[in-house]
Design a protein around this motif. Sequence first.
Motif, PDB file in Angstrom:
ATOM      1  N   PHE A  42     -31.582  22.652   0.686  1.00 43.27           N
ATOM      2  CA  PHE A  42     -32.082  21.568   1.536  1.00 43.27           C
ATOM      3  C   PHE A  42     -31.225  21.446   2.792  1.00 43.27           C
ATOM      4  N   TRP A  47     -36.544  24.340   2.603  1.00 45.62           N
ATOM      5  CA  TRP A  47     -37.144  23.313   1.762  1.00 45.62           C
ATOM      6  C   TRP A  47     -37.940  23.901   0.608  1.00 45.62           C
ATOM      7  N   LEU A  51     -37.164  22.859  -3.117  1.00 42.09           N
ATOM      8  CA  LEU A  51     -38.176  22.239  -3.963  1.00 42.09           C
ATOM      9  C   LEU A  51     -38.351  23.013  -5.273  1.00 42.09           C
ATOM     10  N   GLU A  71     -36.524  15.124  -3.873  1.00 42.96           N
ATOM     11  CA  GLU A  71     -37.931  15.416  -3.577  1.00 42.96           C
ATOM     12  C   GLU A  71     -38.479  14.439  -2.544  1.00 42.96           C
ATOM     13  N   ILE A  74     -37.245  15.728   0.788  1.00 46.26           N
ATOM     14  CA  ILE A  74     -38.011  16.911   1.217  1.00 46.26           C
ATOM     15  C   ILE A  74     -39.381  16.472   1.737  1.00 46.26           C
TER      16      ILE A  74
END
Length: 186
Positions: A42, A47, A51, A71, A74
């Motif tokens: 991140f 990303w 994730l 999350e 993101i």
Amino acid sequence: SLGVISWSRCFVWKNGEALWNDTIRRYPYLAQPYFYRANYYFEKGDWQRALQDNKHALWLDPRYSYAYRLEGEIARQRGNLPEALVKYSQAVQLGFQHERDLEETLNNRGIIYEDMGEEVLAVADYSEVLRRNPEALFPLLNRGNVYMKRQEWQKALADFQAALKVDPGNAFAAGNSQKIIKILLR
């Protein structure tokens, strides 16, 4: 001895990714290494990989609030505010080990509410942080900003002046305090 073990780990620590790859290889059943590698990705702006690792961390530990918060981050970076709101809310519901992490998540969720035009809910989140920590700078600034948008001048001024007590050199709080005082003196 602990010193020898620590020294041997130095050879693995070329960068965060290498360290977490090695940790995952050794402990594939733990959620935390996947989460920390997700954080590494991140921070690097990757990303998709963040994730992927974060989802694996949640598969290993579905009650891992820090992974839900990541999350949310993101989703926020990707501009998916409804998804960010859901993830931050899940993290808040599960709770955190450290009070500061809950405060940061509530503040971030408040920002999402504000960006979605839900100012009442944003103020509620900022106020909850300030109930827990009256000197939390960013919720003071954020709530003051919402009050300013709503032309609730006294409340906005109180928040910006409280922010200046926490951070006397804060240009945002000082500038907005001056604007509000001019408005009130008209």
